[in-house]
Scaffold this active site. Structure first.
Site, PDB file in Angstrom:
ATOM      1  N   ALA A 139     -12.509 -11.362 -13.135  1.00  0.00           N
ATOM      2  CA  ALA A 139     -11.167 -11.101 -13.259  1.00  0.00           C
ATOM      3  C   ALA A 139     -10.599 -12.681 -12.583  1.00  0.00           C
ATOM      4  CB  ALA A 139     -10.784 -10.465 -11.557  1.00  0.00           C
TER       5      ALA A 139
ATOM      6  N   ASN B 178      -4.148   3.906  -3.351  1.00  0.00           N
ATOM      7  CA  ASN B 178      -2.668   4.046  -3.823  1.00  0.00           C
ATOM      8  C   ASN B 178      -2.294   4.941  -4.453  1.00  0.00           C
ATOM      9  OD1 ASN B 178      -2.583   2.460  -0.463  1.00  0.00           O
ATOM     10  ND2 ASN B 178      -3.766   1.094  -1.896  1.00  0.00           N
TER      11      ASN B 178
ATOM     12  N   GLU C 137      -6.324  -0.607  -5.658  1.00  0.00           N
ATOM     13  CA  GLU C 137      -7.871   1.177  -4.098  1.00  0.00           C
ATOM     14  C   GLU C 137      -6.965   2.274  -4.750  1.00  0.00           C
ATOM     15  OE1 GLU C 137      -6.347  -0.930  -1.651  1.00  0.00           O
ATOM     16  OE2 GLU C 137      -8.050  -2.529  -1.526  1.00  0.00           O
TER      17      GLU C 137
ATOM     18  N   LYS D 195     -16.753 -13.811   3.559  1.00  0.00           N
ATOM     19  CA  LYS D 195     -18.057 -12.652   2.293  1.00  0.00           C
ATOM     20  C   LYS D 195     -18.539 -13.912   1.944  1.00  0.00           C
ATOM     21  CE  LYS D 195     -14.470  -9.972   0.002  1.00  0.00           C
ATOM     22  NZ  LYS D 195     -13.674  -9.206  -1.105  1.00  0.00           N
TER      23      LYS D 195
ATOM     24  N   HIS E 151       1.206  -1.471   0.299  1.00  0.00           N
ATOM     25  CA  HIS E 151      -0.135  -0.117  -0.180  1.00  0.00           C
ATOM     26  C   HIS E 151       1.200   1.025  -0.294  1.00  0.00           C
ATOM     27  CE1 HIS E 151      -4.046  -0.865   1.271  1.00  0.00           C
ATOM     28  NE2 HIS E 151      -3.995  -2.062   1.022  1.00  0.00           N
TER      29      HIS E 151
END
Length: 336
Positions: free
Chosen positions: A177, A110, A107, A194, A38
């Site tokens: 993806a 970053n 993201e 999830k 990050h």
């Protein structure tokens, strides 16, 4: 064989501390260490963001056995894919057979702070696909010429390539993806917590579909999942630790456009503990903890990388080495 790894959370720890935890993880019997990459952390207060590339060189020099990789690095905006290809080829020369490149589409937090554009999802995916193709071409070819939409190369050569090829793992959370991961990747990366249906009905079928396009099956891939775990004999303490990573519980709608760690921290801290804990396997009993972890092995995942949210990572590594890893190894022997 089931591989058990440690997530080196660069958003939470300074580089020297993270290196010390990596050495401890190897000593504790973990098979791999994957580091995040990050520019900015999820939290401003107490946050860190060491660069993964130099850190991996130090980690390779400080360890002897563990597989080292990124989970994940974005090779599309602040990194040019050619630079990524060169860096990981060099790492592969320095630590033969112990380096993996894990890539993801990234993201905005970053990229945008550096003044870089943050394209829409369609362009980000196209860039991602093209970046992977260029990295793999540079690793494979003597002289590479590519005229892409976003990235080009003209007679480009990586002169120092490892004898043992560096595997490329593709991270994904949606079907497109994930199909790409199955088609071009050596491994697949996703995160836990999830809902079972996402993995069994969407991601793993998409991965198999992509693999079939390259005349492969899931058995040809390393199916890696970052396991969000908070294990402590004191259940209340295990719950409270998840607040360090409350941002993971924010929805994509809640996070859209948030590129400042100060604001991300504010949003995360406003969540109740029940919600921050929703992404984590929170346990105070080792057998119950292993049972919940094992459900992911039963889905088909072959590489579990454990991410614990607490500040005292040494205590986590010690407890896992004594109570959890042996139980998982025993469970593996029972079913093999």
């Amino acid at each position: 064989m089931l591989r058990l790894g440690y997530k080196a959370s660069a958003e939470q720890f300074a580089p020297r501390d993270l290196l010390a935890y990596t050495v401890l993880a190897e000593q504790a019997g973990f098979d791999s260490v994957f580091v995040s990459d990050h520019l900015q952390p999820w939290r401003h207060t107490g946050g860190h963001a060491p660069a993964a590339l130099p850190w991996l060189g130090a980690a390779a020099a400080s360890t002897e056995r563990v597989l080292l990789g990124t989970s994940v690095l974005t090779p599309t905006l602040r990194y040019h894919p050619g630079v990524v290809a060169q860096a990981f080829a060099t790492l592969g020369c320095l630590a033969p057979g112990r380096v993996t490149l894990g890539v993801g589409s990234g993201e905005s937090m970053n990229e945008a702070p550096l003044g870089l554009p943050w394209p829409d999802g369609k362009e980000r995916y196209a860039r991602f696909r093209e970046a992977i193709a260029l990295i793999q071409a540079l690793w494979a070819g003597e002289r590479v010429t590519i005229d892409g939409t976003y990235y080009s190369a003209r007679d480009a050569t990586i002169y120092d390539r490892p004898d043992v090829p560096v595997p490329l793992y593709v991270a994904a959370s949606g079907p497109s993806a994930t199909r790409l991961a199955g088609r071009v990747g050596d491994g697949f990366i996703c995160t836990s917590g999830k809902g079972r249906e996402l993995y069994t009905e969407t991601l793993l079928p998409a991965l198999a579909e992509g693999a079939a396009k390259s005349d492969r099956t899931l058995a040809d891939l390393d199916l890696m999942i970052e396991m969000k775990v908070s294990y402590d004999p004191d259940h209340a303490r295990a719950l409270e630790a998840t607040r360090n990573w409350g941002a993971l519980a924010l929805t994509s709608e809640e996070k859209v456009g948030v590129e400042d760690p100060v604001e991300m921290e504010r949003l995360a801290d406003a969540l109740p503990t029940e919600r921050t804990a929703s992404r984590w396997i929170v346990s105070d009993d080792p057998d119950e903890h292993v049972e919940r972890i094992w459900s992911y092995v039963e889905m088909g995942f072959t590489h579990l990388v454990f991410h614990d949210p607490r500040a005292d990572q040494a205590a986590f590594l010690e407890r896992y080495a004594e109570e959890i890893l042996p139980r998982l190894r025993a469970r593996e022997r029972q079913v093999s």
